[in-house]
Design a protein around this motif. Sequence first.
Motif, short mmCIF file in Angstrom:
data_model
loop_
_atom_site.label_atom_id
_atom_site.label_comp_id
_atom_site.label_asym_id
_atom_site.label_seq_id
_atom_site.Cartn_x
_atom_site.Cartn_y
_atom_site.Cartn_z
N TYR A 28 -8.83 -5.41 2.43
CA TYR A 28 -8.29 -4.35 1.58
C TYR A 28 -9.12 -4.19 0.31
O TYR A 28 -9.42 -3.08 -0.13
CB TYR A 28 -6.84 -4.68 1.23
CG TYR A 28 -6.13 -3.60 0.45
CD1 TYR A 28 -5.88 -2.35 1.02
CD2 TYR A 28 -5.67 -3.82 -0.85
CE1 TYR A 28 -5.22 -1.35 0.31
CE2 TYR A 28 -5.00 -2.84 -1.56
CZ TYR A 28 -4.78 -1.60 -0.97
OH TYR A 28 -4.12 -0.62 -1.67
N THR A 65 0.81 -1.21 0.00
CA THR A 65 0.00 0.00 0.00
C THR A 65 0.85 1.27 0.00
O THR A 65 0.32 2.37 -0.18
CB THR A 65 -0.95 0.03 1.21
OG1 THR A 65 -0.17 0.05 2.43
CG2 THR A 65 -1.85 -1.19 1.21
N PRO A 84 0.00 3.62 -4.82
CA PRO A 84 0.17 2.33 -4.17
C PRO A 84 0.45 1.23 -5.20
O PRO A 84 -0.13 1.23 -6.28
CB PRO A 84 -1.16 2.11 -3.46
CG PRO A 84 -1.71 3.47 -3.25
CD PRO A 84 -1.26 4.27 -4.44
#
Length: 352
Positions: A224, A181, A190
């Motif tokens: 995520y 990230t 990212p």
Amino acid sequence: MFPPNQSQSADPDAPIRSTDNDAALARLSAVKKGYLQDQFVNTLVPRAHLQPARPPLINIGTYVRSQGIDLLVEEWLQLARQSGQKAQIVSLGAGSDTRFWRIATGQYKDDLAAYVEVDFPEVTSKKAMAIRKSKEMNALLGDPSQIQVVGGGTGLQSSKYYLLPGDLRKPPSEGLEPALTGKSSTEGEPILSPTLPTLIIFECVLAYMTPEGSSQLLQWFVNYTGEGGGILGCVIYEMFNLHDSFGRVMVTNLRARNVTLPGAEPFNTLESLSKRLTDVGFTAARALTLKEIRRAYVEESELNRISKLELLDETEELDLLLDHYAISWGLYLSNLTSSATWGQWGLKQKRV
């Protein structure tokens, strides 16, 4: 009395890393014998021209493993194209895998936004050096001005390819999360986007981790992806069902090399492999043994082709071996409206 092996006591992970060498040599053998096509494997295997061929049983197993995973990866890229997006692939414990370069020279090269590989720094440093020495592999990394050796030589970054050192056994927040990230040194964004269709691949990796550690890892990717409203696929290849007599022999042989399989112990059925994925939030999951994939999921023409490459005497032993390895895959959809396209992802049966 002989002194203890100093190298092993000083480096307890060396036996695990050596299993990557086994896989690379098996793939090299399958390529040499005509089971697979891979023009890059020679570059990543030291003294490739001197390596002896593996037995037919190993070559066929390597072929079935590769065929099953290739089909899943190719369909993922195809579905990304259909949905008007580019895909990301993260290969965890990638070792000497050549998949990025095979994609970069194939029909889906323009459908890939990023390809990330993570492994022990001892593995990534050797791979980074081999890549940089290969004109052919280096040329496929893209714009030379964006190619960087990072981490003191343990990693490599380009516009699409990222080779990152890391220990997957650590909590994701301590290693994987900041690596994936954090902003890319080439793009300023990212490395891993939470919005693009992302496929994560584990080939003989989770078996060496604790079940708790692997669940944390899988859960991080689900979370995520969910935060970004994306789509996540997962492919896992590993041994399982190790409590019968054949499985116990496999465990004993590996233990003799100081390799243990804490992550394989709890999984004795295909249902348990699928449940591992749905337990951490995947929308759907399925698992098949390599024996079943060979029987019903490989094209008849391919089976006929490889049957002519070598004489196989140990048919029963082959079935036993293939019955103790499985490919499982799972799909996480943060938005079920995308299920019409992505819900069809998975291995397709060719024969009854």
